[in-house]
Design a protein around this motif. Structure first.
Motif, PDB file in Angstrom:
ATOM      1  N   SER A 262       0.741  -1.151  -0.184  1.00 27.69           N
ATOM      2  CA  SER A 262      -0.042  -0.071  -0.010  1.00 27.69           C
ATOM      3  C   SER A 262       0.913   1.334  -0.108  1.00 27.69           C
ATOM      4  CB  SER A 262      -0.823   0.023   1.193  1.00 27.69           C
ATOM      5  OG  SER A 262      -0.242  -0.041   2.395  1.00 27.69           O
ATOM      6  N   ALA A 263       2.146   1.215   0.006  1.00 28.84           N
ATOM      7  CA  ALA A 263       2.843   2.387  -0.185  1.00 28.84           C
ATOM      8  C   ALA A 263       2.893   3.158  -1.656  1.00 28.84           C
ATOM      9  CB  ALA A 263       4.613   1.881  -0.095  1.00 28.84           C
ATOM     10  N   PRO A 264       2.745   4.399  -1.418  1.00 28.03           N
ATOM     11  CA  PRO A 264       2.782   5.177  -2.576  1.00 28.03           C
ATOM     12  C   PRO A 264       3.890   4.902  -3.670  1.00 28.03           C
ATOM     13  CG  PRO A 264       2.538   6.770  -0.704  1.00 28.03           C
ATOM     14  CD  PRO A 264       2.919   5.536  -0.204  1.00 28.03           C
ATOM     15  N   LEU A 265       3.513   4.509  -4.967  1.00 25.55           N
ATOM     16  CA  LEU A 265       4.390   4.242  -5.754  1.00 25.55           C
ATOM     17  C   LEU A 265       4.757   4.850  -7.054  1.00 25.55           C
ATOM     18  CD1 LEU A 265       5.272   0.429  -6.888  1.00 25.55           C
ATOM     19  CD2 LEU A 265       5.218   2.473  -8.643  1.00 25.55           C
ATOM     20  N   LEU A 266       5.757   5.656  -6.981  1.00 31.01           N
ATOM     21  CA  LEU A 266       5.996   6.533  -8.089  1.00 31.01           C
ATOM     22  C   LEU A 266       6.548   6.134  -9.337  1.00 31.01           C
ATOM     23  CD1 LEU A 266       7.259   9.540  -6.179  1.00 31.01           C
ATOM     24  CD2 LEU A 266       4.924   9.276  -6.711  1.00 31.01           C
ATOM     25  N   HIS A 267       5.830   6.134 -10.652  1.00 33.13           N
ATOM     26  CA  HIS A 267       6.370   5.304 -11.914  1.00 33.13           C
ATOM     27  C   HIS A 267       6.511   6.258 -13.144  1.00 33.13           C
ATOM     28  CE1 HIS A 267       4.936   2.499 -15.242  1.00 33.13           C
ATOM     29  NE2 HIS A 267       6.206   2.146 -14.851  1.00 33.13           N
ATOM     30  N   PRO A 268       7.626   6.819 -13.048  1.00 31.41           N
ATOM     31  CA  PRO A 268       8.050   7.859 -14.083  1.00 31.41           C
ATOM     32  C   PRO A 268       8.198   7.038 -15.340  1.00 31.41           C
ATOM     33  CG  PRO A 268       9.750   7.520 -12.508  1.00 31.41           C
ATOM     34  CD  PRO A 268       8.554   6.906 -11.861  1.00 31.41           C
ATOM     35  N   VAL A 269       7.941   7.511 -16.444  1.00 32.64           N
ATOM     36  CA  VAL A 269       8.091   6.952 -17.658  1.00 32.64           C
ATOM     37  C   VAL A 269       9.124   7.119 -18.274  1.00 32.64           C
ATOM     38  CG1 VAL A 269       5.426   6.853 -18.006  1.00 32.64           C
ATOM     39  CG2 VAL A 269       6.592   8.800 -18.917  1.00 32.64           C
TER      40      VAL A 269
ATOM     41  N   GLU B 167       8.821  18.607  -8.049  1.00 32.31           N
ATOM     42  CA  GLU B 167       7.444  19.057  -7.419  1.00 32.31           C
ATOM     43  C   GLU B 167       7.349  18.441  -5.817  1.00 32.31           C
ATOM     44  OE1 GLU B 167       4.616  16.914  -9.744  1.00 32.31           O
ATOM     45  OE2 GLU B 167       4.834  18.605 -11.219  1.00 32.31           O
ATOM     46  N   GLY B 168       8.577  17.816  -5.530  1.00 32.27           N
ATOM     47  CA  GLY B 168       8.613  17.372  -3.957  1.00 32.27           C
ATOM     48  C   GLY B 168       7.679  16.097  -3.922  1.00 32.27           C
ATOM     49  N   ARG B 169       7.367  15.494  -5.096  1.00 30.19           N
ATOM     50  CA  ARG B 169       6.500  14.294  -4.747  1.00 30.19           C
ATOM     51  C   ARG B 169       7.403  13.058  -4.324  1.00 30.19           C
ATOM     52  NH1 ARG B 169       3.245  13.520 -10.030  1.00 30.19           N
ATOM     53  NH2 ARG B 169       2.367  11.829  -8.960  1.00 30.19           N
ATOM     54  N   VAL B 170       8.797  13.174  -4.344  1.00 28.90           N
ATOM     55  CA  VAL B 170       9.769  12.048  -4.091  1.00 28.90           C
ATOM     56  C   VAL B 170       9.837  12.268  -2.634  1.00 28.90           C
ATOM     57  CG1 VAL B 170      11.568  10.863  -4.176  1.00 28.90           C
ATOM     58  CG2 VAL B 170      10.332  11.554  -6.248  1.00 28.90           C
ATOM     59  N   ARG B 171       9.062  11.593  -1.766  1.00 29.35           N
ATOM     60  CA  ARG B 171       9.221  12.073  -0.061  1.00 29.35           C
ATOM     61  C   ARG B 171       9.319  10.660   0.656  1.00 29.35           C
ATOM     62  NH1 ARG B 171       3.730  13.639  -1.115  1.00 29.35           N
ATOM     63  NH2 ARG B 171       4.327  15.688  -1.437  1.00 29.35           N
ATOM     64  N   SER B 172       9.476  10.724   2.053  1.00 29.37           N
ATOM     65  CA  SER B 172       9.785   9.755   3.060  1.00 29.37           C
ATOM     66  C   SER B 172       8.339   8.675   2.999  1.00 29.37           C
ATOM     67  CB  SER B 172       9.977  10.316   4.155  1.00 29.37           C
ATOM     68  OG  SER B 172      10.124   9.096   5.203  1.00 29.37           O
ATOM     69  N   GLY B 173       8.496   7.569   2.595  1.00 26.18           N
ATOM     70  CA  GLY B 173       7.538   6.669   2.731  1.00 26.18           C
ATOM     71  C   GLY B 173       7.067   5.938   1.261  1.00 26.18           C
ATOM     72  N   CYS B 174       7.543   6.714   0.291  1.00 25.14           N
ATOM     73  CA  CYS B 174       7.166   6.406  -1.008  1.00 25.14           C
ATOM     74  C   CYS B 174       8.190   5.326  -1.632  1.00 25.14           C
ATOM     75  CB  CYS B 174       7.025   7.688  -2.061  1.00 25.14           C
ATOM     76  SG  CYS B 174       8.460   8.385  -2.665  1.00 25.14           S
TER      77      CYS B 174
ATOM     78  N   THR C 223      16.719  13.164   2.491  1.00 21.32           N
ATOM     79  CA  THR C 223      15.515  12.555   3.247  1.00 21.32           C
ATOM     80  C   THR C 223      15.205  10.982   3.227  1.00 21.32           C
ATOM     81  OG1 THR C 223      14.207  14.225   1.712  1.00 21.32           O
ATOM     82  CG2 THR C 223      12.914  12.638   2.615  1.00 21.32           C
ATOM     83  N   PRO C 224      15.287  10.424   4.563  1.00 19.75           N
ATOM     84  CA  PRO C 224      15.177   9.199   4.915  1.00 19.75           C
ATOM     85  C   PRO C 224      13.792   8.624   4.458  1.00 19.75           C
ATOM     86  CG  PRO C 224      14.677  10.319   6.905  1.00 19.75           C
ATOM     87  CD  PRO C 224      14.800  11.510   5.943  1.00 19.75           C
ATOM     88  N   GLY C 225      13.903   7.154   4.423  1.00 20.06           N
ATOM     89  CA  GLY C 225      12.718   6.395   3.911  1.00 20.06           C
ATOM     90  C   GLY C 225      12.362   6.475   2.539  1.00 20.06           C
ATOM     91  N   ILE C 226      13.041   6.622   1.780  1.00 22.09           N
ATOM     92  CA  ILE C 226      12.826   6.791   0.223  1.00 22.09           C
ATOM     93  C   ILE C 226      13.117   5.458  -0.425  1.00 22.09           C
ATOM     94  CG2 ILE C 226      12.572   7.620  -2.060  1.00 22.09           C
ATOM     95  CD1 ILE C 226      13.229  10.449  -0.668  1.00 22.09           C
ATOM     96  N   ALA C 227      12.487   4.467  -0.574  1.00 22.17           N
ATOM     97  CA  ALA C 227      12.902   3.302  -1.407  1.00 22.17           C
ATOM     98  C   ALA C 227      12.948   3.294  -2.853  1.00 22.17           C
ATOM     99  CB  ALA C 227      12.035   2.124  -1.075  1.00 22.17           C
ATOM    100  N   VAL C 228      14.125   3.474  -3.537  1.00 22.77           N
ATOM    101  CA  VAL C 228      14.049   3.554  -5.166  1.00 22.77           C
ATOM    102  C   VAL C 228      14.524   2.199  -5.510  1.00 22.77           C
ATOM    103  CG1 VAL C 228      15.161   4.849  -7.029  1.00 22.77           C
ATOM    104  CG2 VAL C 228      14.839   6.187  -4.758  1.00 22.77           C
ATOM    105  N   VAL C 229      13.949   1.588  -6.332  1.00 26.74           N
ATOM    106  CA  VAL C 229      13.938   0.177  -6.870  1.00 26.74           C
ATOM    107  C   VAL C 229      14.280   0.496  -8.434  1.00 26.74           C
ATOM    108  CG1 VAL C 229      12.873  -1.055  -5.230  1.00 26.74           C
ATOM    109  CG2 VAL C 229      11.841  -0.292  -7.112  1.00 26.74           C
ATOM    110  N   GLY C 230      15.413  -0.335  -8.816  1.00 24.75           N
ATOM    111  CA  GLY C 230      15.614  -0.353 -10.415  1.00 24.75           C
ATOM    112  C   GLY C 230      16.410  -1.554 -10.770  1.00 24.75           C
ATOM    113  N   THR C 231      16.452  -1.586 -12.290  1.00 24.45           N
ATOM    114  CA  THR C 231      17.098  -2.702 -12.698  1.00 24.45           C
ATOM    115  C   THR C 231      18.177  -2.157 -13.827  1.00 24.45           C
ATOM    116  OG1 THR C 231      15.489  -2.686 -14.632  1.00 24.45           O
ATOM    117  CG2 THR C 231      15.343  -4.155 -12.665  1.00 24.45           C
ATOM    118  N   LEU C 232      19.239  -2.887 -13.928  1.00 28.41           N
ATOM    119  CA  LEU C 232      20.231  -2.420 -15.110  1.00 28.41           C
ATOM    120  C   LEU C 232      20.938  -3.802 -15.651  1.00 28.41           C
ATOM    121  CD1 LEU C 232      22.243   0.644 -13.531  1.00 28.41           C
ATOM    122  CD2 LEU C 232      20.935   0.492 -15.820  1.00 28.41           C
TER     123      LEU C 232
END
Length: 849
Positions: free
Chosen positions: A98-105, A116-123, A150-159
């Motif tokens: 249920s965590a907010p998930l940001l999905h930039p294209v 815009e400050g939308r990348v914040r703790s908990g997302c 900012t703590p608590g930001i989980a960024v996940v990716g593949t390369l």
């Protein structure tokens, strides 16, 4: 009430991993080869999931971040279709449904989210195929800054490891466009890299077999059966190998793809391989493909590409026939920047990865290069394509692409490569100087280095006042600019730059870079600013990197800045620094000891002994030596105990170093453990164990198990290591037995460096029959050309072997792959292969405006 309703609506509109679902997040579906028409709709979209070692690592790191810990980029690296994206998806479903998930294209979308400050703790920020974002240096820099603050930001990716991880983390000059991505990806405080294996190990295979049986999902069973031959079970689950086989068959008259479809796929694969990282507009693919089609396959319909692209992205043609694998995996994917926007296209990643190897020596057709020049709009893509063209001898093509990138201010040194012969009147250099983006402090580099012959261009650049525009947040670059301007006696420009107060504006992430700026400020007479910068650094700089902190302490000590040293030590770098880097920890232990900060030394010694990574013998022994020097005897014992349990990839070297330093009992323990754990089928592991045992005089314990008879002979480099280990331990009989197993017939010839190591070993040991057998397999025509240094190494060894024809074949392939650009000087060749007539920058660039 209305406000509450609006807020509730906003909350409900937030994307999560569950609301987006696997398809939107680009998780490969798995289809059923035996499903009847319509039956696939009733099959679950995803198979049941098998947790492996990398999954547990993902969950451990992700859990720390979601609990409010420091922000992290968790990046999974490896080959295509090994389950990287699925692993991230499953981890989020388990831990953050249920965590907010940001999905930039794309990169611009990510920048917008950050600004815009939308990348914040908990997302959670989802960066699948992270190269789409990180090749944009601004996006990489902003993401790193936000994560650090900012703590608590989980960024996940593949390369993919090759080319993307390697390119983005390569250490090249300060003019590299990847410096921000490298800083993000290689800093242990921001990024955790987890490699996903290509193959399932024996335990995972057993678990997969059990899962397939208990679930009754025949897709799992089909993948297992298909992977028996090549071991790529996960890849077969998505159909990647089958898609590649159909693509290759189509080029030889296969039936899945029509000639037009095959040409469109090839255009996408070659454009991506040559450096176009963004999605492809339809016009680019259509222009490139049409020019390469035989006349009999061309259509009278000017919109011919539209139905073909639709079929390749949906998997079905207008007549109902299929273009996909098992009604699931398509050759191309349609990408939309926004609703209603025209489609752009991406090739299937499995095709993309393998086409890079299979088509490495195809330098691009005239139609493809014409399409790339006309339809590529990204300056970054234009720059990369230009570099690829230049390396392959397509020099006029490169100039056209570099010109387009430079016209919008893109920083590239490409046009400065032309030199006096191709740019005698400084047209290209002046063109660059008049347009380059002045925010990058390195803009003077190429022009300054050639100032004797580039006076007009240099004057043009200086008239634009780079000192007034340079980005002051990059201390190393600003330091370089200050020194250059000072060396030019451009004192007014120096004064302008100093007046902008770089000491207050410089970023403090890397202390080693900060000191460069301190020295530069002092060199131009701005001592007060240097002192301000030192005070800022010791009070506020990031202390995560132990090596950078150590060097900063050394500089402070050399300068006699005792108060600054005290301030820095009071911030407890021993507690804050990352201790996984054994060498950095060793360096900092030594520097802290020199400053008399003994409590900090004790803290860091204990942390490093328990937690430093032990993979590299040099780094491990650096830490061991540092602990010995400061008298941390208890921590030395802890480190030696860990070595005895875990060893590392350089076991033999560590045993040797321990033996030299007098830790002979521990050396014996480590050598014995290496022997006990050595898998006889793994020649590299056996070689390491043999060398370790040889140091302590106990090699016979492993030689008695007859490793030469059991070793797998597929990896030539590993076999070469075993050859030398057997020779060094004096077991001539085992060496001869190994040669008798027909090494040449079993060797995998894809890696040029591995082939070179084996061939070199055989030459030095006069194994003439095996050398001849290996050369008869024509390795020069088969090796992968992705690594230029590896190709060069093989070329040298083939030359020593007297294999003139093989050298000629390899050189031709290397030239067409872009590894011997000097062979095309000065004018290059045209895309049709014909030599280019003499030209100058003005004759090529003037028509472009």
């Amino acid at each position: 009430m209305r406000r509450l309703l609006v807020e509730a609506a906003a909350v409900s509109a937030v994307d999560t991993v569950l609301s987006l679902g696997p398809a939107r997040l680009e998780v490969h579906n798995a289809a059923d080869a035996g499903a009847a028409v319509g039956e696939s709709d009733r099959v679950p979209e995803l198979t049941r999931y098998l947790l492996r070692a990398h999954d547990r690592r993902i969950r451990a790191v992700l859990g720390e971040v979601l609990a409010g810990g420091p922000s992290r980029l968790i990046v999974l690296t490896g080959e295509s279709s090994t389950g990287k994206t699925r692993a991230l998806y499953e981890a989020l479903v388990d831990l953050a449904p249920s965590a907010p998930l940001l999905h930039p294209v794309g990169d611009l979308d990510l920048l917008e989210l950050l600004d815009e400050g939308r990348v914040r703790s908990g997302c959670v920020v989802w960066l699948n195929e992270a190269q789409r974002f990180l090749y944009n240096r601004d996006a990489a820099a902003r993401l790193r800054a936000v994560m650090t603050a900012t703590p608590g930001i989980a960024v996940v990716g593949t390369l993919w490891n090759n080319p993307y991880w390697n390119e983005l983390t390569e250490v090249s000059g300060g003019n590299s466009g990847h410096d921000q991505a490298r800083a993000l990806l290689t800093h242990p405080a921001t990024t955790v890299r987890i490699d996903v294996p290509v193959y399932l190990n024996s335990n995972d295979l057993d678990a997969w077999r059990s899962l397939a049986g208990s679930s009754g999902d025949r897709r799992l069973q089909q993948a297992l059966a298909a992977g028996v031959g090549d071991g790529k079970v996960v890849q077969h689950l998505s159909g990647g190998p089958e898609l590649l086989a159909e693509y290759l068959a189509a080029g030889e008259g296969g039936s899945l793809f029509t000639a037009a479809e095959h040409a469109l796929i090839t255009a996408a694969l070659d454009a991506r391989r040559l450096g176009h990282h963004g999605p492809f507009p339809a016009a680019l693919l259509a222009t490139a493909a049409d020019g390469d089609l035989a006349p009999r396959h061309r259509s009278p319909d000017p919109q011919w590409a539209e139905p073909a692209l639709h079929a390749l992205t949906t998997g079905v043609r207008a007549d109902g026939s299929r273009t996909d694998i098992r009604n699931t995996l398509t050759a191309l994917t349609a990408v939309y920047a926004r609703s209603g926007a025209p489609a752009a296209y991406e090739p299937a990643d499995y095709l993309d990865q393998h086409a890079r190897r299979l088509r490495a020596e195809r330098y691009g057709t005239p139609a493809l290069w014409d399409a790339l020049i006309e339809h590529t709009v990204s300056p970054d893509d234009q720059d990369r394509l230009a570099e690829a063209a230049w390396e392959r001898g397509l020099r006029t093509t490169a100039v056209r692409l570099w010109s387009k990138a430079t016209m919008v201010g893109h920083l590239t040194g490409g046009l400065l490569k032309l030199g006096e012969a191709l740019d005698p009147d400084e047209f290209a250099a002046t063109f660059t100087a008049a347009r380059v983006d002045l925010r990058n402090p390195y803009v003077l580099r190429g022009l300054f280095q050639k100032r004797a012959t580039r006076s007009q261009a240099l004057a043009t650049l200086m008239d634009r006042d780079p000192a007034a525009h340079a980005d002051l947040t990059k201390p190393s670059a600003v330091a370089w600019l200050l020194r250059v301007l000072h060396a030019m006696n451009a004192e007014q420009a120096v004064a302008t730059l100093v007046a902008r107060d770089p000491a207050t504006n410089a970023g403090l992430t890397d202390l080693s870079r900060v000191w460069e700026l301190c020295e530069a400020l002092e060199a131009v007479g701005a001592e007060q600013q240097a002192l301000v910068l030192i005070e800022r650094a010791v009070a506020h700089a990031d202390l995560t990197g132990p090596d950078a902190v150590a060097w900063f302490l050394w500089h402070l000590r050399e300068a006699g800045a005792e108060r600054a040293i005290a301030t820095l030590v009071d911030r407890e770098p021993a507690v804050r620094c990352d201790v996984t880097d054994a060498y950095g920890a060793a360096n900092l232990i030594s520097r802290l000891h020199q400053t008399g900060a003994l409590r900090q030394v004790a803290i860091l010694a204990e942390r490093a002994a328990r937690h430093a990574e032990l993979a590299s013998w040099f780094r491990t022994m650096s830490l061991y030596s540092a602990l010995c020097r400061v008298g941390a005897e208890r921590d030395v014992e802890v480190l030696l105990e860990r070595l005895g349990v875990h060893g590392g990839t350089d076991t033999a070297q560590i045993v040797t170093e321990l033996w030299k330093t007098g830790a002979k009992e521990q050396a014996k323990v480590l050598a014995a453990r290496a022997a006990a754990n050595a898998e006889l089928t793994d020649p590299r592991a056996v070689a390491r164990a043999l060398m370790a045992l040889h140091v302590v005089g106990a090699a016979e314990t492993l030689l008695d198990r007859d490793p030469a008879a059991h070793a797998d002979l597929t990896d030539p480099e590993a076999v070469a290591a075993l050859i030398w280990a057997l020779r060094d331990t004096g077991d001539e009989q085992a060496f001869r037995a190994l040669l008798g197993r027909d090494l040449a017939a079993h060797a995998d010839l894809s890696r040029p460096d591995a082939v070179a190591w084996l061939l070199s070993a055989l030459l030095k040991l006069n194994a003439d029959e095996t050398v001849t057998a290996l050369l008869d397999r024509d390795p020069a025509a088969q090796v992968d050309l992705a690594n230029p240094l590896a190709v060069t190494l093989l070329r040298v060894v083939l030359d020593k072997a007297g294999a003139e024809q093989a050298v000629s074949i390899l050189e031709r392939r290397a030239k067409d792959a872009g590894h011997l650009p000097e062979s095309f000087a000065p004018y290059g060749r045209e895309p049709d292969g014909s030599p280019s007539p003499p030209w100058t920058a003005r004759t090529i660039m003037d028509p472009l405006g």
